[in-house]
Design a protein around this motif. Sequence first.
Motif, PDB file in Angstrom:
ATOM      1  N   CYS A   2       0.833  -1.198   0.000  1.00 16.63           N
ATOM      2  CA  CYS A   2       0.000   0.000   0.000  1.00 16.63           C
ATOM      3  C   CYS A   2       0.869   1.249   0.000  1.00 16.63           C
ATOM      4  O   CYS A   2       1.577   1.515   0.977  1.00 16.63           O
ATOM      5  CB  CYS A   2      -0.942   0.005   1.202  1.00 16.63           C
ATOM      6  N   ASP A  57      -4.479   3.338  -1.242  1.00 20.06           N
ATOM      7  CA  ASP A  57      -4.901   4.067  -0.048  1.00 20.06           C
ATOM      8  C   ASP A  57      -5.452   3.118   1.014  1.00 20.06           C
ATOM      9  O   ASP A  57      -5.594   1.912   0.785  1.00 20.06           O
ATOM     10  CB  ASP A  57      -5.943   5.133  -0.412  1.00 20.06           C
ATOM     11  N   PHE A  58      -5.766   3.692   2.173  1.00 24.98           N
ATOM     12  CA  PHE A  58      -6.258   2.953   3.332  1.00 24.98           C
ATOM     13  C   PHE A  58      -7.464   2.087   2.985  1.00 24.98           C
ATOM     14  O   PHE A  58      -7.478   0.886   3.285  1.00 24.98           O
ATOM     15  CB  PHE A  58      -6.623   3.966   4.432  1.00 24.98           C
ATOM     16  N   ASP A  59      -8.478   2.696   2.368  1.00 26.36           N
ATOM     17  CA  ASP A  59      -9.732   1.976   2.109  1.00 26.36           C
ATOM     18  C   ASP A  59      -9.527   0.755   1.217  1.00 26.36           C
ATOM     19  O   ASP A  59     -10.063  -0.317   1.489  1.00 26.36           O
ATOM     20  CB  ASP A  59     -10.782   2.913   1.499  1.00 26.36           C
ATOM     21  N   ARG A  60      -8.750   0.922   0.157  1.00 26.36           N
ATOM     22  CA  ARG A  60      -8.512  -0.211  -0.758  1.00 26.36           C
ATOM     23  C   ARG A  60      -7.694  -1.296  -0.074  1.00 26.36           C
ATOM     24  O   ARG A  60      -7.933  -2.486  -0.283  1.00 26.36           O
ATOM     25  CB  ARG A  60      -7.827   0.271  -2.028  1.00 26.36           C
ATOM     26  N   VAL A  95      -7.610  -1.997   3.173  1.00 29.20           N
ATOM     27  CA  VAL A  95      -8.456  -2.678   4.150  1.00 29.20           C
ATOM     28  C   VAL A  95      -9.417  -3.628   3.440  1.00 29.20           C
ATOM     29  O   VAL A  95      -9.605  -4.771   3.875  1.00 29.20           O
ATOM     30  CB  VAL A  95      -9.212  -1.662   5.039  1.00 29.20           C
ATOM     31  N   ALA A  96     -10.005  -3.175   2.337  1.00 31.00           N
ATOM     32  CA  ALA A  96     -10.925  -4.031   1.581  1.00 31.00           C
ATOM     33  C   ALA A  96     -10.201  -5.290   1.103  1.00 31.00           C
ATOM     34  O   ALA A  96     -10.735  -6.402   1.203  1.00 31.00           O
ATOM     35  CB  ALA A  96     -11.516  -3.266   0.400  1.00 31.00           C
ATOM     36  N   GLY A 147      -5.335  11.132   3.200  1.00 32.52           N
ATOM     37  CA  GLY A 147      -6.408  10.486   3.957  1.00 32.52           C
ATOM     38  C   GLY A 147      -5.840   9.830   5.203  1.00 32.52           C
ATOM     39  O   GLY A 147      -4.992  10.397   5.883  1.00 32.52           O
ATOM     40  N   ARG A 148      -6.261   8.620   5.474  1.00 34.60           N
ATOM     41  CA  ARG A 148      -5.838   7.935   6.698  1.00 34.60           C
ATOM     42  C   ARG A 148      -4.395   7.441   6.576  1.00 34.60           C
ATOM     43  O   ARG A 148      -3.975   6.960   5.540  1.00 34.60           O
ATOM     44  CB  ARG A 148      -6.801   6.801   6.995  1.00 34.60           C
ATOM     45  N   LEU A 164      -3.561   2.336   9.134  1.00 30.44           N
ATOM     46  CA  LEU A 164      -3.654   1.118   8.332  1.00 30.44           C
ATOM     47  C   LEU A 164      -2.977  -0.049   9.056  1.00 30.44           C
ATOM     48  O   LEU A 164      -3.513  -1.159   9.077  1.00 30.44           O
ATOM     49  CB  LEU A 164      -3.044   1.335   6.946  1.00 30.44           C
ATOM     50  N   GLU A 203      -5.309  -1.347  11.633  1.00 30.59           N
ATOM     51  CA  GLU A 203      -6.452  -2.046  11.036  1.00 30.59           C
ATOM     52  C   GLU A 203      -6.044  -3.413  10.486  1.00 30.59           C
ATOM     53  O   GLU A 203      -6.759  -4.400  10.670  1.00 30.59           O
ATOM     54  CB  GLU A 203      -7.080  -1.187   9.933  1.00 30.59           C
TER      55      GLU A 203
END
Length: 121
Positions: free
Chosen positions: A14, A40-43, A45-46, A64-65, A70, A73
């Motif tokens: 990431c 990014d963080f969201d991708r 985590v997904a 972002g985060r 990350l 998480e």
Amino acid sequence: MHDVSDDRPSILLCDDDEVFRERLARALRERGFDVRTAADFDRAVASAKHDSPEFAVVDLRMPGRSGLELLRELLAIDPATRVVVLTGYGSIATAIDAVRLGAVHYLPKPADADDVLDAFT
């Protein structure tokens, strides 16, 4: 979904720097890893929720985060994931925080595939 019989170690990479991320991903694939990438963080985590990686390489500073968020998480999803944090800003204090939070190592950028793999050992 990838083939369950695939015994290559999985690694999630990431980093918001696309050129760096793809160059490192290619080098890790050449070394036998099943590489997943995220910008990014969201991708990230997904991806980890879908199929938790054995290893992860996380950029400390992203839009972002942050990489620290990350890291937390990824370890909440799977405490066995081994995470290396990359920092391009020489922030040793923050890198030490990352290790306290569970990262196995931190590396200054630019790091190559061999630096990353050495950090996991």
